[in-house]
Design an enzyme around this catalytic site. Structure first.
Site, mmCIF file in Angstrom:
data_model
loop_
_atom_site.group_PDB
_atom_site.id
_atom_site.type_symbol
_atom_site.label_atom_id
_atom_site.label_comp_id
_atom_site.label_asym_id
_atom_site.label_seq_id
_atom_site.Cartn_x
_atom_site.Cartn_y
_atom_site.Cartn_z
ATOM 1 N N HIS A 72 -2.364 -13.465 -2.329
ATOM 2 C CA HIS A 72 -3.697 -13.609 -1.311
ATOM 3 C C HIS A 72 -3.553 -15.074 -0.923
ATOM 4 C CE1 HIS A 72 -5.981 -10.132 -3.597
ATOM 5 N NE2 HIS A 72 -5.546 -9.753 -2.227
ATOM 6 N N THR A 73 -2.577 -15.844 -1.336
ATOM 7 C CA THR A 73 -2.442 -17.125 -0.375
ATOM 8 C C THR A 73 -2.058 -16.942 0.885
ATOM 9 O OG1 THR A 73 -1.487 -19.314 -0.921
ATOM 10 C CG2 THR A 73 0.030 -17.653 -1.146
ATOM 11 N N ASP A 75 2.395 -20.192 -1.259
ATOM 12 C CA ASP A 75 2.650 -21.203 -2.456
ATOM 13 C C ASP A 75 1.658 -20.774 -3.523
ATOM 14 O OD1 ASP A 75 0.285 -22.055 -1.424
ATOM 15 O OD2 ASP A 75 0.893 -23.836 -0.496
ATOM 16 N N HIS A 109 0.961 -0.984 -0.060
ATOM 17 C CA HIS A 109 -0.028 -0.046 0.031
ATOM 18 C C HIS A 109 0.929 1.216 -0.003
ATOM 19 C CE1 HIS A 109 -4.218 -1.503 1.235
ATOM 20 N NE2 HIS A 109 -3.677 -2.579 0.323
ATOM 21 N N TRP A 112 -7.920 -17.103 2.144
ATOM 22 C CA TRP A 112 -8.505 -17.179 0.855
ATOM 23 C C TRP A 112 -8.209 -18.815 0.428
ATOM 24 C CZ3 TRP A 112 -7.096 -12.299 1.640
ATOM 25 C CH2 TRP A 112 -7.704 -11.412 0.915
#
Length: 367
Positions: A250-251, A300, A103, A292
């Site tokens: 997002h993993t 990963d 960000h 997620w």
């Protein structure tokens, strides 16, 4: 030289029969000249002394943490990294450090050609109000606070470097790829150097059915999630492959309703029950939010295997900005490639992360 010339001219004007008068006249004139020159020399000396004194007073001085340009040593970077790794290991706060760094850098506008740091980017400006209070940055003040002890101990390491280092180390410690990071970033020094709100991406459309808005440095508004993402990342100078690769992060981590406005209060994966880390240890964490993927503290390619799989648990997030990666013709080839190969994902991700971490940066040499 001037004094000798005047003396010679006066001597040649003397006549022998008027010697006494002319000698006295010459003598008095010489006295006046000597006094005049002496006065000038004294004046010049005083002027030079004053100039020297003024220069000594106004010479640049080191101003510590307020300085925009710090000559950082490799030993300080190494020490900062050790401290950051200890914080990550103790707090399991890697995901929020990634979000903080992204960000900060994600405000960059490649089309702004004005003097640095007008275009935004990874310049540490997110630590200032009003930027830290932007809606998209909810919850990140706590991440800055966690890293303050690093700045206190290593004041010559910029905030921008600390934020980006914390992000890269979080990815690597969670099992992600090694990122070829560059350090020596110069910090923004005041709130006046913050970017306007509205430069970061939305995961879902707003009440009027549109993603993004017009309040940032360039409009990101669009009815299409894919083209909203493109407007955000193209503005940074990044492309479709980078969009998909970076989405794969997002993993790692969770979404919170009180931060992004998305996610449940908690799920079966975030209710305080044990969560495995990449090193095999059970992580201690504050319950809450929606992940997620099931193993949300391991980096990963499971994001790419989970999003298109209709059989996965309903409590796992699948936002519009996630699904579109497998629907849009430009994004889909990369998403499918990363689903099939973790190595391919890691290779693209490492390059994209590095590029993102250097947006808008001004670097000083590391000693």
């Amino acid at each position: 030289i001037i004094f000798c010339s005047l003396l010679s001219t006066e001597a040649h004007s003397c006549r022998f029969d008027d010697f006494n008068f002319h000698f006295r006249s010459s003598y008095n004139t010489i006295k006046l000249i000597i006094a005049f020159v002496t006065m000038k020399i004294a004046s010049v000396s005083l002027l030079l002394a004053a100039v020297a004194s003024t220069n000594a007073f106004t010479a640049p001085r080191a101003v510590g943490r307020a300085s925009s340009s710090l000559q950082v040593k490799q030993a300080d970077l190494d020490g900062a990294q050790t401290m950051i790794e200890s914080i990550i290991d103790e707090k399991n706060c890697g995901p929020v450090f990634v979000r903080l760094a992204w960000h900060d850098s994600g405000t960059f506008d490649v089309n702004i050609k004005e003097e640095w740091p007008k275009a935004g980017g990874a310049i540490g400006s997110i630590r200032f109000e009003p930027e830290i209070n932007h809606g998209a940055n909810a919850g990140l003040a706590g991440a800055v606070k966690l890293l303050e002890p690093v700045k206190e101990k290593y004041p010559d390491v910029s905030y921008a470097d600390i934020f980006q280092m914390a992000s890269a180390r979080s990815i690597e410690m969670a099992g992600g790829p090694k990122i070829d990071m560059k350090y020596g970033r110069v910090d923004a020094t005041s709130p006046d150097q913050c970017s306007p709100e509205g430069n970061l991406p939305d995961a879902e459309a707003g009440p009027e059915g549109k993603f993004g808005g017009t309040s940032g440095t360039a409009s990101t508004e669009d009815e299409s999630a894919a083209w909203h993402l493109r407007k955000v990342f193209y503005r940074m100078g990044l492309g479709d492959e980078e969009i998909v690769a970076l989405s794969g992060a997002h993993t790692f981590g969770r979404a919170y309703a009180d931060r992004s406005g998305l996610g449940a209060e908690k799920t079966k994966f975030t209710d305080g029950s044990p969560v495995k880390r990449f090193d095999g240890k059970d992580a201690k964490y504050t319950p809450g939010g929606s992940p997620w993927v099931e193993n949300w503290l391991i980096f990963d390619n499971s994001y790419f295997t989970t999003v298109p799989d209709a059989t996965t648990d309903d409590e796992l997030l699948k936002l519009t900005s996630d699904r579109v990666l497998f629907e849009d013709h430009g994004f889909k080839p990369f998403a499918e490639k990363f689903r099939e190969s973790k190595d391919a994902f890691f290779e693209s991700y490492a390059k994209a992360h590095k590029a993102l971490s250097e947006l808008g940066c001004k670097f000083e040499d590391v000693e």
